[in-house]
Design an enzyme around this catalytic site. Structure first.
Site, short mmCIF file in Angstrom:
data_model
loop_
_atom_site.label_atom_id
_atom_site.label_comp_id
_atom_site.label_asym_id
_atom_site.label_seq_id
_atom_site.Cartn_x
_atom_site.Cartn_y
_atom_site.Cartn_z
N ASN A 7 7.24 24.26 -3.31
CA ASN A 7 6.45 23.28 -2.21
C ASN A 7 5.09 23.41 -2.17
OD1 ASN A 7 5.69 22.66 0.24
ND2 ASN A 7 7.94 22.34 0.90
N HIS A 10 0.93 23.17 1.13
CA HIS A 10 -0.32 23.92 1.73
C HIS A 10 -1.38 24.03 0.87
CE1 HIS A 10 2.36 24.48 5.36
NE2 HIS A 10 2.93 25.21 4.51
N HIS A 43 6.54 17.57 1.38
CA HIS A 43 6.96 16.87 2.86
C HIS A 43 6.01 15.88 3.10
CE1 HIS A 43 8.78 17.73 6.78
NE2 HIS A 43 8.79 16.75 6.63
N ARG A 45 5.19 14.19 6.03
CA ARG A 45 5.43 14.39 7.40
C ARG A 45 4.88 13.11 8.12
NH1 ARG A 45 6.69 19.94 9.30
NH2 ARG A 45 7.01 18.96 11.11
N ARG A 49 0.23 15.44 8.05
CA ARG A 49 -0.91 16.46 8.29
C ARG A 49 -1.47 17.25 7.09
NH1 ARG A 49 3.06 20.84 11.25
NH2 ARG A 49 3.31 19.04 12.75
N GLU A 70 10.64 16.29 0.71
CA GLU A 70 11.35 16.40 1.96
C GLU A 70 10.97 15.14 2.87
OE1 GLU A 70 10.25 20.02 3.92
OE2 GLU A 70 10.37 20.87 2.17
N THR A 101 9.09 23.24 9.82
CA THR A 101 10.37 22.90 10.18
C THR A 101 11.24 23.88 10.84
OG1 THR A 101 10.32 21.51 8.01
CG2 THR A 101 12.54 21.60 9.33
N GLU A 151 20.82 22.24 1.71
CA GLU A 151 19.76 23.25 1.59
C GLU A 151 20.02 24.44 2.62
OE1 GLU A 151 15.71 22.55 0.48
OE2 GLU A 151 15.20 24.52 1.59
N HIS A 191 13.00 28.47 3.04
CA HIS A 191 12.20 28.36 4.06
C HIS A 191 11.97 29.86 4.46
CE1 HIS A 191 10.43 27.61 8.02
NE2 HIS A 191 10.38 26.33 7.63
N1 PXP Z 1 12.86 23.86 2.41
C1 PXP Z 1 12.53 23.19 3.31
C2 PXP Z 1 13.58 21.88 3.55
C3 PXP Z 1 11.21 23.32 4.38
O1 PXP Z 1 11.36 22.45 5.18
C4 PXP Z 1 10.42 24.21 3.63
C5 PXP Z 1 9.00 23.99 4.43
O2 PXP Z 1 8.15 22.92 4.52
C6 PXP Z 1 10.55 24.91 2.67
C7 PXP Z 1 11.92 24.82 2.05
C8 PXP Z 1 9.42 26.02 2.20
O3 PXP Z 1 9.30 26.92 3.22
P1 PXP Z 1 8.31 28.11 3.19
O4 PXP Z 1 6.98 27.10 2.83
O5 PXP Z 1 8.44 28.68 4.35
O6 PXP Z 1 8.41 28.86 1.88
#
Ligand code: PXP
Length: 237
Positions: A7, A10, A43, A45, A49, A70, A101, A151, A191
Site C-alpha cells: 500500500n 503514505h 486508497h 479516500r 487526504r 481500496e 481504517t 481481507e 492492517h
Molecule cells: N488493508 C486495508 C484494507 C487497509 O485499509 C490498510 C490501510 O490503508 C492496509 C491494508 C494497510 O495497513 P497498514 O498501512 O497499517 O499496513
C-alpha cells in the site's frame, strides 16, 4: 508463500504535506514492483487526504502486477471505480475523522448496498474483496454476496498489548482463514502488520496475500536516509 501487496498511500501523505508533486506514488509503485511486490494498493479516500484522482488514473496505467483500489461504497467513489476499472477493488468502511481504517465492514448490516456494489464492479471485470473482521458470519455473508475474496483485519492482532491477547487475536485470524478456505473464498489479511508481527500471519497457509503499507514506507525512510544525506553532502561540498 503469501503474496505481498504494498500500500503506497503514505508516499502520497508525504507529498501532500508540502502540496508538491513529489514523492510520486507512481514511482513508488514501480519500485515496489521491481522489488517483487505482487500487487499495488492505494486508497482513494473520500476526503482525498493522500491518494487523489489523478494518482489512481496514473497508477491504473503504470501498475503491471495488479492494481488493488481500496474504496468505500459511497456513490461518487463507486462511479470512479467503474470508470477506472482497477484489477481489484477492496471495499472498506470509511469514517472522515479516523486516522486509518478502524474496523472491518459489517457485511451483514450493509448487505443490500454491498451486493449492489459488488455486482456493478463485477460487471466491469473488477474482482471484489471485502475488508472484514475475522469472524465466520462475516466471511460466510461475503461469500453469499458474491465477493471474490475477503481481507481479514489484523489491527486487533497488531495492537494487542500482551502476549496472551496477541495469541488470542492470532487464533481468531487462523480460525477465520481456515473457515474461509473451507467454504471456498480467497482469504487475504492486512492492517498494522510490520517487520515484527507479520511472520505469524504469513505462516497461516490459508492466507493468500498480505497487504502492508505504513511499516514498509516508514522502514524505507531509514533504509534510504544515510544515502540521501551522503548524496546531498556530495552536492553541497
Ligand atoms: N488493508 C486495508 C484494507 C487497509 O485499509 C490498510 C490501510 O490503508 C492496509 C491494508 C494497510 O495497513 P497498514 O498501512 O497499517 O499496513
Amino acid at each position: 508463500m503469501s503474496k505481498l501487496g504494498v500500500n503506497i498511500d503514505h508516499v502520497a501523505t508525504v507529498r501532500q504535506a508540502r502540496g508538491e508533486s513529489h514523492p510520486d506514488p507512481v514511482n513508488a509503485a514501480k519500485l515496489c514492483e521491481q522489488a517483487g511486490a505482487h500487487s499495488i494498493v492505494a486508497h482513494l479516500r473520500e476526503d482525498r487526504r493522500h491518494i487523489n484522482d489523478k494518482d489512481v488514473w496514473l497508477l491504473r496505467k503504470a501498475v503491471k502486477t495488479r492494481f488493488n483500489l481500496e474504496m468505500s461504497v459511497s456513490e461518487d467513489i463507486v462511479k470512479i471505480a467503474c470508470r477506472l476499472k482497477p484489477d481489484q477493488a477492496t471495499l472498506v468502511p470509511e469514517k472522515r475523522k479516523e486516522l486509518t481504517t478502524e474496523g472491518g465492514l459489517d457485511v451483514l448490516r450493509h448487505s443490500h448496498r454491498l451486493k449492489q456494489v459488488i455486482k456493478r464492479l463485477n460487471q466491469k471485470n473488477i474482482i471484489v474483496s471485502l475488508f472484514i473482521d475475522p469472524k465466520e458470519k462475516q466471511i460466510l455473508k461475503s461469500k453469499e454476496l458474491g465477493a471474490h475474496s475477503v481481507e481479514l483485519h489484523t489491527g486487533c492482532y497488531a495492537n494487542a498489548k500482551t502476549k496472551l491477547s496477541k495469541e488470542c487475536e492470532l487464533k481468531k485470524i487462523q480460525k477465520a482463514a481456515r473457515f474461509g478456505k473451507k467454504i471456498g473464498i480467497i482469504v487475504n489479511a492486512g492492517h498494522g502488520l510490520n517487520y515484527k508481527n507479520a511472520k505469524p500471519i504469513a505462516k497461516i497457509k490459508e492466507i493468500h496475500e498480505l497487504n502492508i503499507g505504513h511499516s514498509i514506507i516508514s522502514y524505507s525512510i531509514f533504509a534510504g536516509l544515510k544515502k540521501a544525506v551522503k548524496d546531498m553532502l556530495k552536492l553541497v561540498k
